[in-house]
Write an enzyme that holds these catalytic residues in place. Sequence first.
Site, mmCIF file in Angstrom:
data_model
loop_
_atom_site.group_PDB
_atom_site.id
_atom_site.type_symbol
_atom_site.label_atom_id
_atom_site.label_comp_id
_atom_site.label_asym_id
_atom_site.label_seq_id
_atom_site.Cartn_x
_atom_site.Cartn_y
_atom_site.Cartn_z
ATOM 1 N N LYS A 1 39.462 79.174 -31.377
ATOM 2 C CA LYS A 1 39.329 77.598 -30.808
ATOM 3 C C LYS A 1 40.689 76.762 -31.339
ATOM 4 O O LYS A 1 41.288 75.937 -30.897
ATOM 5 C CB LYS A 1 38.161 76.973 -31.449
ATOM 6 C CG LYS A 1 36.943 77.635 -30.866
ATOM 7 C CD LYS A 1 35.682 76.588 -31.465
ATOM 8 C CE LYS A 1 34.221 77.450 -31.088
ATOM 9 N NZ LYS A 1 33.303 76.927 -31.732
ATOM 10 N N GLU B 1 27.206 88.993 -32.892
ATOM 11 C CA GLU B 1 27.722 87.881 -33.729
ATOM 12 C C GLU B 1 27.181 87.685 -35.187
ATOM 13 O O GLU B 1 27.719 87.353 -35.984
ATOM 14 C CB GLU B 1 27.382 86.496 -32.813
ATOM 15 C CG GLU B 1 28.377 85.368 -33.248
ATOM 16 C CD GLU B 1 28.141 84.162 -32.247
ATOM 17 O OE1 GLU B 1 29.166 83.912 -31.599
ATOM 18 O OE2 GLU B 1 27.270 83.586 -32.217
ATOM 19 N N HIS C 1 25.023 104.865 -11.809
ATOM 20 C CA HIS C 1 26.151 105.045 -10.918
ATOM 21 C C HIS C 1 27.430 104.795 -11.242
ATOM 22 O O HIS C 1 28.462 104.680 -10.379
ATOM 23 C CB HIS C 1 25.616 104.474 -9.562
ATOM 24 C CG HIS C 1 24.415 105.094 -9.143
ATOM 25 N ND1 HIS C 1 24.012 106.221 -8.022
ATOM 26 C CD2 HIS C 1 23.076 104.956 -9.592
ATOM 27 C CE1 HIS C 1 23.049 106.483 -7.952
ATOM 28 N NE2 HIS C 1 22.158 105.761 -8.651
HETATM 29 O O1 PA5 Z 1 25.571 81.242 -32.232
HETATM 30 C C1 PA5 Z 1 26.311 80.441 -32.234
HETATM 31 O O2 PA5 Z 1 26.130 79.507 -33.118
HETATM 32 C C2 PA5 Z 1 27.275 79.870 -31.281
HETATM 33 O O3 PA5 Z 1 27.074 80.718 -30.232
HETATM 34 C C3 PA5 Z 1 26.808 78.484 -30.735
HETATM 35 O O4 PA5 Z 1 25.499 78.473 -30.288
HETATM 36 C C4 PA5 Z 1 27.775 78.128 -29.615
HETATM 37 O O5 PA5 Z 1 29.192 78.061 -30.166
HETATM 38 C C5 PA5 Z 1 27.592 76.657 -29.094
HETATM 39 O O6 PA5 Z 1 27.466 75.750 -30.008
HETATM 40 P P1 PA5 Z 1 26.993 74.419 -29.973
HETATM 41 O O7 PA5 Z 1 25.407 74.252 -29.847
HETATM 42 O O8 PA5 Z 1 27.718 73.612 -31.222
HETATM 43 O O9 PA5 Z 1 27.721 73.772 -28.735
#
Ligand code: PA5
Length: 430
Positions: A416, A280, A301
């Site tokens: 989303k 990410e 494996h």
């Molecule tokens: O790294 C990130 O920003 C995301 O993975 C968020 O942590 C994830 O979408 C969860 O978001 P939130 O804490 O607002 O529910």
Amino acid sequence: MTIMKFDATHAGIQEQIPAYQAEVSRIHRMIHEKTGAGSDFLGWVDWAERLDRDELQRMQQLAQQWKGKFDTLVVCGIGGSYLGARAAIEMIRGLYPETGPEVIFAGNTFSSTYMSQVLKHLQGRNVLLNVISKSGTTTETALAFRMLRRFMEETYGPEEARKRIFATTDKARGTLKELADREGYASFVIPDDIGGRYSVMTPVGLLPMALAGIDIQAAVQGYRDVSEDLNTDDLAANPAYQYAVCRRILDQKGYTAEMFVTYEPQLGMLAEWWKQLVGESEGKDGKGILPDSATFSTDLHSLGQFIQQGRKVLFETVLQVQEPGENLIIPSDADNGDNLNYLAGRDLHWVNQKAFEGTLAAHEQDGGVPNLVIEIPDFSAHTFGYLCGWFFLAAAMTCYLLGINPFNQPGVEIYKKNMFHLLGKPGYEK
Ligand code: PA5
């Protein structure tokens, strides 16, 4: 002295590392002076000093207050509000811990099958619930929390449920914060300047760890130690930066995927956490190395064939553990019907070690797959805290070397929007 070792000799690129010194020094300054892209989210850099001691104490007190009085902890969150806690709990306690509560994770899927299994599993159990969401609006988490809250209220009654639910969220804003204040849940703060995937050493990870019976003071000490040990731009003395540089060199050589390998099943979720951290952070602007993971020798494996002889797209990063903590001696057998007496008296970790050495040679020498090797001392809370800081720095350095903002995730929003439109969420009509 750094407790994590890094070895690039099996990738054949170590002589190219020093050429990056000037670039690394420039970026090191950028990270510490908080002047790079996304600098609003560099709060994790000096977090060891800034960490709110009162909040740490509140978490420890809450864990102490409930110790031995519940048998199941449900942690409700997704992405950065989920992976770190799970990685920590599984790495430190193992997959089948003999003490402490069972820890169940929810709010990380829309699967109705999974959710109904969780709700059935909780029947008759003595449950605490920690909901974690920075935004407070993440749909997977909010939906699961609605159902879990209902379960808690029906099971314990509204008053008792309030005492058993803890919210980890923004200090002032968001739906979850409002709900927590209204209901009187104990709440813990996710700092504004730390994004989800860099947040495990905040209450996001520390509260579930504490409730699971882990010494969070030791984890914080590990984080403090790594912050000191790696506060140097000297590449020769900073293995996290060496790792970042090696990733950059291998990327430029055309390796588009990285296989994060461990030989310990209880590090499987750590690999998932790492995947989010690097994937990410780095996967944007059409750039980045695809993070993948494997547990050996299990996956030798399955994926082993591809790694050995398949398309040459990947390099491996192997995370080795010096002292796994528990060991087993292989017994001798009078019949030797299974022909394994040649291993009698040996310990199983030694066998695992030989599997590592044999695989490393096979992949590197016969397969032509570059291997980076990182070594951690053990599965302790201190080591976990240490390795978090180590990988945060490595991720930030790799992204800045690549000219990428490590701290945003614009691409995540697109699914989303489509989903909200299909779900008929107000405001997403077109
Ligand atoms: O790294 C990130 O920003 C995301 O993975 C968020 O942590 C994830 O979408 C969860 O978001 P939130 O804490 O607002 O529910």
